[in-house]
Enzyme design. Structure first.
Site, PDB file in Angstrom:
ATOM      1  N   GLU A 183     -11.429   0.969  -3.098  1.00 37.06           N
ATOM      2  CA  GLU A 183     -10.711   1.321  -1.869  1.00 37.06           C
ATOM      3  C   GLU A 183      -9.444   2.091  -2.240  1.00 37.06           C
ATOM      4  OE1 GLU A 183      -9.333  -2.261   0.074  1.00 37.06           O
ATOM      5  OE2 GLU A 183      -8.872  -3.206  -1.834  1.00 37.06           O
ATOM      6  N   ASP A 243       0.809  -1.224   0.000  1.00 34.04           N
ATOM      7  CA  ASP A 243       0.000   0.000   0.000  1.00 34.04           C
ATOM      8  C   ASP A 243       0.843   1.275   0.000  1.00 34.04           C
ATOM      9  OD1 ASP A 243      -2.124  -1.839   0.361  1.00 34.04           O
ATOM     10  OD2 ASP A 243      -1.904  -1.719   2.531  1.00 34.04           O
TER      11      ASP A 243
END
Length: 540
Positions: A187, A14
């Site tokens: 997301e 991420d």
């Protein structure tokens, strides 16, 4: 000199990448591992060096008891108003209908700290990022979680204005700006203002082999005003199963001083058994999700695209204005524990290393036995990421157990459900200390040696333990003299320490394999184990 992907190897998921002046920074998720949030810096996008963590004290984050793969999800790093801003989630529920989380903001004038205590901003959903608009206004952009069983749980991207004067959100301004594509699971949003448009980059498809990154844009921040890019996805490996990199998607965009563009995303490198298809199963990612960087250009309609195609490239041209730099070599590591603090590459679970776990210095890491390796609260484990598919790691342990509930040794660890280790313990039948190998496979615990456990001679004060990891399998060995080594005859399946294996039965599969040292005393008498001279060496 080229960007060689992945640029950050071994569980560096991420990525949130920014540039300040001539320096690039990346923040990565750490989930239940401490310290929270990994920071790296570079001046060329090729070589990256680890920085001190911005989350270094429990007043900023307390994960004691957090489930595996809870904790810090998708931190967002930004720079505005002369300081760094970091937004992060602390997720307390992983499995089931709910994803209870709290989102926080901390700031610092220097990337190396000190960082402020956190300001709680909201729940709403995970993966929050902070957007600094050109007019000085700020907005929190985040995934929105819907627990209702009759709705899709990924309920679009919510935008909420952030009031800098009060350091609070304005809940009355919250609105959904985009619902995502029909792939769902939208997301990891990041918002950018480029020329006349607001560009929204977001991940979809789940963080598995169907993962992808998509782009939408709008001339305003009005509700439902964003329109998806023709030709989405921007980045994916769903349709490129033979690519060196897989699972690319969730990440962030950055420009260079001379106007080039790059995109940092998570990725994974699966391996396959000889009798397995490369498409189903797609493979086993024992190194977890890593970080890759792709070059980005723009078409004549103002939409971005990945140079070389949306499957990405192994080798990427660096910026023309890159400032050559060096990185520390982590392929061979020796730690003699001579400092008063753990090397930054070491990690603990959920809470920082302290006197409850042990102490370090003068050539020794002393661990005080606490709970088992399945314990979510009190655990004395110090570990570092697997950064290669093949390596040797070894350490010397001095330990005098008094009962079989006291154990200390070398572990290969994914989470509280899936791990193994070679350890010294007490055998009440043999009435001596012995070496045993055990594995926890989704809480099915197996002792491999049992009555064949290796007796430790009384004159032997310390045992040298080694693990030899070779992509698909790994083994444990021991030595009494650090010259002659003996294999313990147990070959273990490395895929059981992979995201993909854990995902078969548990909803939190977001980290990667670690190797390290642990001490356990289930009898509660605080048995001490001394570890010396840890080495890690990657094998070609």
């Amino acid at each position: 000199m080229k960007i060689s992907n992945p640029v950050l190897r071994g569980f560096e998921a991420d990525p949130s990448m920014i540039r300040v002046g001539d320096t690039y920074y990346i923040a990565n998720s750490t989930f239940e591992w401490w310290p929270g949030v990994r920071l790296h810096e570079s001046k060329d996008l090729v070589n990256w060096n680890l920085l001190p963590s911005p989350i270094s004290r429990t007043s900023q984050l307390n994960m004691r008891g957090n489930p595996s793969s809870g904790g810090v999800w998708a931190p967002d790093l930004s720079y505005a108003d002369g300081k760094f801003w970091l937004v992060y989630s602390d997720v307390k529920v992983v499995n089931g209908a709910f994803k209870d989380c709290t989102n926080y903001i901390i700031t610092a004038e220097d990337i190396r700290g000190p960082w402020s205590d956190p300001i709680r901003i909201n729940g709403v959903g995970f993966d929050p990022s902070l957007f600094h608009d050109q007019d000085g206004r700020k907005y929190l952009v985040q995934q929105t979680w819907d627990f209702r069983e009759y709705r899709h749980p990924f309920n679009g991207i919510t935008l909420t204005e952030f009031d800098v004067s009060t350091m609070r959100l304005k809940p009355e301004t919250a609105r959904t700006i985009w619902e995502g594509t029909d792939v769902k699971l939208v997301e990891g949003p990041h918002l950018y203002r480029i020329n006349d448009f607001y560009y929204l980059f977001a991940a979809e498809g789940g963080t598995v082999y169907t993962h992808q990154e998509v782009v939408a844009r709008s001339e305003s921040l009005d509700p439902f005003s964003f329109k998806g890019m023709p030709g989405n996805p921007f980045l994916t490996n769903f349709d490129t199963p033979r690519n060196f990199l897989q699972k690319q998607g969730h990440g962030s965009l950055v420009d260079t001083p001379s106007g080039e563009w790059y995109y940092a995303s998570l990725c994974a490198r699966p391996w396959h058994a000889k009798n397995e298809s490369v498409t189903d199963p797609r493979g086993w990612c024992t190194l977890g999700r890593e970080t890759a960087i792709q070059k980005v250009e723009w078409d004549d309609r103002g939409w971005p695209y990945v140079v070389g195609g949306h499957g990405g490239q192994h080798y990427v041209e660096p910026p023309v204005d890159a400032i050559a730099s060096m990185t520390s070599d982590q392929s061979e590591v020796i730690d003699d524990f001579n400092t008063a603090h753990l090397n930054p590459e070491w990690n603990t679970l959920r809470v920082p290393f302290d006197e409850e776990m042990g102490e370090i210095g003068n050539g020794c890491l002393n661990l005080r036995g606490q709970g088992s390796l399945s314990n979510l609260f009190d655990l004395s484990l110090v570990a570092r990421r697997w950064k290669a598919f093949a390596f040797d790691a070894e350490v010397t342990v001095q330990f005098s157990p008094r009962n079989y509930q006291q154990m200390a040794g070398l572990t290969n660890y994914y989470n509280d459900l899936c791990w193994s280790w070679v350890f010294v313990t007490w055998d009440e039948t043999k009435q001596c200390s012995v070496i045993e190998v055990a594995q926890n496979d989704f809480n099915s615990y197996t002792s491999f040696l049992k009555e064949k456990s290796v007796e430790i001679p009384e004159e032997v004060e310390a045992v040298r333990l080694r693990t030899k990891v070779r992509t698909q399998t790994y083994r444990y060995q021991y030595s009494f003299d650090n010259v002659h080594w003996h294999d313990l005859g147990v070959e273990l399946d490395a895929r059981k320490l992979s995201d993909d294996y854990v995902n078969q039965r548990y909803g939190g599969f977001f980290t990667g394999a670690f190797v390290g040292m642990a001490a356990v005393d289930l009898s509660g008498y605080d048995a001490q184990a001394q570890f010396r001279h840890f080495t890690y060496a990657e094998v070609d």
